[in-house]
Write an enzyme that holds these catalytic residues in place. Structure first.
Site, PDB file in Angstrom:
ATOM      1  N   THR A  33       2.241   2.567 -11.036  1.00 56.02           N
ATOM      2  CA  THR A  33       2.247   3.740 -11.898  1.00 56.02           C
ATOM      3  C   THR A  33       2.511   5.005 -11.090  1.00 56.02           C
ATOM      4  OG1 THR A  33      -0.142   3.625 -11.667  1.00 56.02           O
ATOM      5  CG2 THR A  33       0.770   2.862 -13.755  1.00 56.02           C
ATOM      6  N   ASP A  34       2.176   4.998  -9.794  1.00 55.90           N
ATOM      7  CA  ASP A  34       2.308   6.260  -9.035  1.00 55.90           C
ATOM      8  C   ASP A  34       3.749   6.750  -8.986  1.00 55.90           C
ATOM      9  OD1 ASP A  34       3.167   4.432  -7.053  1.00 55.90           O
ATOM     10  OD2 ASP A  34       1.991   5.353  -5.439  1.00 55.90           O
ATOM     11  N   SER A  65      -1.174   1.459  20.880  1.00 56.39           N
ATOM     12  CA  SER A  65      -2.062   0.858  19.899  1.00 56.39           C
ATOM     13  C   SER A  65      -2.774  -0.330  20.523  1.00 56.39           C
ATOM     14  CB  SER A  65      -1.263   0.398  18.683  1.00 56.39           C
ATOM     15  OG  SER A  65      -2.020  -0.538  17.944  1.00 56.39           O
ATOM     16  N   GLY A 118      -0.437  -5.766   6.632  1.00 57.85           N
ATOM     17  CA  GLY A 118       0.406  -6.574   5.753  1.00 57.85           C
ATOM     18  C   GLY A 118      -0.394  -7.225   4.648  1.00 57.85           C
ATOM     19  N   ALA A 119      -1.632  -6.773   4.442  1.00 56.41           N
ATOM     20  CA  ALA A 119      -2.492  -7.381   3.425  1.00 56.41           C
ATOM     21  C   ALA A 119      -2.505  -6.555   2.144  1.00 56.41           C
ATOM     22  CB  ALA A 119      -3.911  -7.546   3.972  1.00 56.41           C
ATOM     23  N   GLY A 120      -1.668  -5.529   2.085  1.00 58.73           N
ATOM     24  CA  GLY A 120      -1.614  -4.701   0.878  1.00 58.73           C
ATOM     25  C   GLY A 120      -2.793  -3.753   0.778  1.00 58.73           C
ATOM     26  N   SER A 124      -0.604   1.275   6.674  1.00 57.62           N
ATOM     27  CA  SER A 124       0.330   2.281   7.206  1.00 57.62           C
ATOM     28  C   SER A 124      -0.073   3.686   6.767  1.00 57.62           C
ATOM     29  CB  SER A 124       1.778   1.979   6.830  1.00 57.62           C
ATOM     30  OG  SER A 124       1.892   1.476   5.534  1.00 57.62           O
ATOM     31  N   ASP A 168      -1.394   5.856  -1.739  1.00 58.37           N
ATOM     32  CA  ASP A 168      -2.138   5.385  -0.574  1.00 58.37           C
ATOM     33  C   ASP A 168      -2.585   6.539   0.320  1.00 58.37           C
ATOM     34  OD1 ASP A 168      -1.522   2.991  -1.691  1.00 58.37           O
ATOM     35  OD2 ASP A 168       0.017   2.450  -0.228  1.00 58.37           O
ATOM     36  N   TYR A 218      10.273  -3.889  -3.888  1.00 62.32           N
ATOM     37  CA  TYR A 218       9.621  -2.655  -4.302  1.00 62.32           C
ATOM     38  C   TYR A 218      10.659  -1.602  -4.730  1.00 62.32           C
ATOM     39  CZ  TYR A 218       6.455   1.371  -4.104  1.00 62.32           C
ATOM     40  OH  TYR A 218       5.731   2.487  -4.411  1.00 62.32           O
TER      41      TYR A 218
HETATM   42  C1  GLA Z   1       2.470   0.324  -2.631  1.00 62.53           C
HETATM   43  C2  GLA Z   1       2.912   1.776  -2.503  1.00 62.53           C
HETATM   44  C3  GLA Z   1       2.127   2.654  -3.465  1.00 62.53           C
HETATM   45  C4  GLA Z   1       2.188   2.098  -4.880  1.00 62.53           C
HETATM   46  C5  GLA Z   1       1.835   0.619  -4.901  1.00 62.53           C
HETATM   47  C6  GLA Z   1       2.041  -0.010  -6.256  1.00 62.53           C
HETATM   48  O1  GLA Z   1       1.139   0.182  -2.218  1.00 62.53           O
HETATM   49  O2  GLA Z   1       2.722   2.206  -1.184  1.00 62.53           O
HETATM   50  O3  GLA Z   1       2.619   3.962  -3.407  1.00 62.53           O
HETATM   51  O4  GLA Z   1       3.449   2.316  -5.444  1.00 62.53           O
HETATM   52  O5  GLA Z   1       2.611  -0.114  -3.967  1.00 62.53           O
HETATM   53  O6  GLA Z   1       1.129   0.489  -7.166  1.00 62.53           O
END
Ligand code: GLA
Length: 375
Positions: A33-34, A65, A118-120, A124, A168, A218
């Site tokens: 939605t963002d 790092s 990489g786990a969502g 980053s 994020d 994406y």
């Molecule tokens: C990733 C992007 C966010 C958002 C989500 C999906 O995490 O970095 O900005 O778009 O996907 O909601």
């Protein structure tokens, strides 16, 4: 002395001027939605990224790092240009690049993270935001946090080349302990929603399927949303008010599915905020599952391990669950009563084992504080 401080001294042969930290996030609800000017409801995790830093007055940026010990970088800030730095270092270098026009120059940085990558879980963004706070403090740059979130997003979009939205970075910088952040990505306005998981646990399940937004899916979804908005003659899908009418005007079934998800997901965010304010957190489970089905069937960004994890958790008695983040890999969240936690966890692990998949990772999500200087 913290381990990061002594590691900094060892690496750079001088003490850091401070240590800054930014958390990862889970998004309770409001996915994809963002980038449609919609609503999101993330909260900060206890896990995050720390940056020890000291200023350098010769315009050189040194990046190291603890998670990539063999891959340090040395670049001149005035030579930074998109594409010039790759891999993990593109995120902190991108932040220096956007802050350059605010007077930020060289620095030595040492990064440490206890956030799975990489786990969502927005590792980053955490790295960008911890770096941004460090560089601003070192150079006495005073920016409001929403502005800093936009700059960090710009670093990721324009320097690292990753087309993420604003969620994020906002979560990392604006969240507060015990609260989720209801952010309206259209107006930029936000409010804090108390999250009380009494007798409940929000479990994060890392499906061990790594995701990267750089890789295609994406960006394709974003483009589809933009195309749908153009056909409908609205600035963004947030402006769709009459869903059936809008769906009737879209010829392409794919675009109808995308719009269906985005519009209903915004309503699920509002409903979830209502439930949390009513202290009915257990009922949020149903919203999570509805969001997952929409992401799976309408937005088509789920992946097999996420579907299996949600399914297994529900069968084991969880209140609800869904994939989080951009999709195509990463993590799932599951809301469960504490007395079923063990059973839910075992059921998900067993479902993965039965398919000979790598064992999933588990982490309890506790609404934690946003980014700050810690030393
Ligand atoms: C990733 C992007 C966010 C958002 C989500 C999906 O995490 O970095 O900005 O778009 O996907 O909601």
């Amino acid at each position: 002395m913290s381990p990061l401080t002594s590691a900094f001294e060892e690496a750079y042969l001088r003490p850091p001027e401070g240590v800054w930290r930014a958390p990862g996030r889970v998004n309770l609800i409001g996915e994809h939605t963002d980038h449609n000017d919609g609503l999101v409801l993330p909260f900060a995790l206890a896990q995050g990224v720390s940056v020890a830093a000291a200023r350098r007055d010769d315009g050189v940026l040194e990046l190291r790092s603890l998670q990539a010990a063999a891959d340090g970088r040395v670049v001149r800030v005035d030579a930074l240009t998109p594409g010039a730095v790759d891999g993990w270092a593109a995120y902190p270098a991108g932040v220096a690049w956007v802050l350059r026009e605010h007077g930020v120059g060289g620095a030595s940085l040492l990064i440490d993270s206890d956030l799975p990558q990489g786990a969502g879980l927005a590792s980053s963004a955490a790295l960008e935001c911890a770096t941004a706070l460090a560089l601003c403090d070192l150079y006495g740059v005073d920016l409001e946090r929403p502005e800093l979130a936009r700059l960090a997003q710009r670093a990721e979009n324009d320097f690292a080349g990753v087309p993420c939205g604003i969620m994020d970075q906002s979560a990392a910088l604006l969240c507060t302990e015990g609260h989720a952040l209801m952010l309206d990505c259209g107006s930029g306005l936000s409010s804090r929603v108390p999250v009380t998981f009494d007798g409940l646990t929000l479990l994060v399940i890392d499906t061990r399927v790594a995701h990267t937004h750089g890789a295609g899916g994406y960006a394709v979804r974003r483009a589809e949303c933009e195309r749908a908005a153009a056909v409908l003659g609205v600035a963004s899908l947030r402006d769709v008010e009459d869903l059936p009418e809008a769906l009737g005007r879209l010829g392409e079934p794919v675009l109808r599915r995308r719009v269906q998800h985005v519009v209903t997901e915004n309503h699920r965010v509002e409903a979830t905020v209502g439930l949390l304010r009513a202290k009915a957190a257990a009922e949020v489970g149903g919203m999570l599952t509805a969001s997952h089905l929409s992401l799976r069937d309408q937005f088509e960004v789920s992946w097999p391990a996420a579907d299996v994890a949600v399914e297994a958790a529900l069968v084991a008695g969880a209140r609800g669950g869904r994939m989080v983040g951009g999709g195509f890999g990463g993590s799932v969240i599951v809301l469960t009563a504490d007395d079923r936690l063990e059973r839910v966890r075992d059921a998900v692990a067993a479902a993965f084992e039965a398919r000979r998949w790598a064992a999933p990772g588990f982490l309890e999500a506790v609404p934690s504080a946003g980014a700050a200087r810690v030393v």
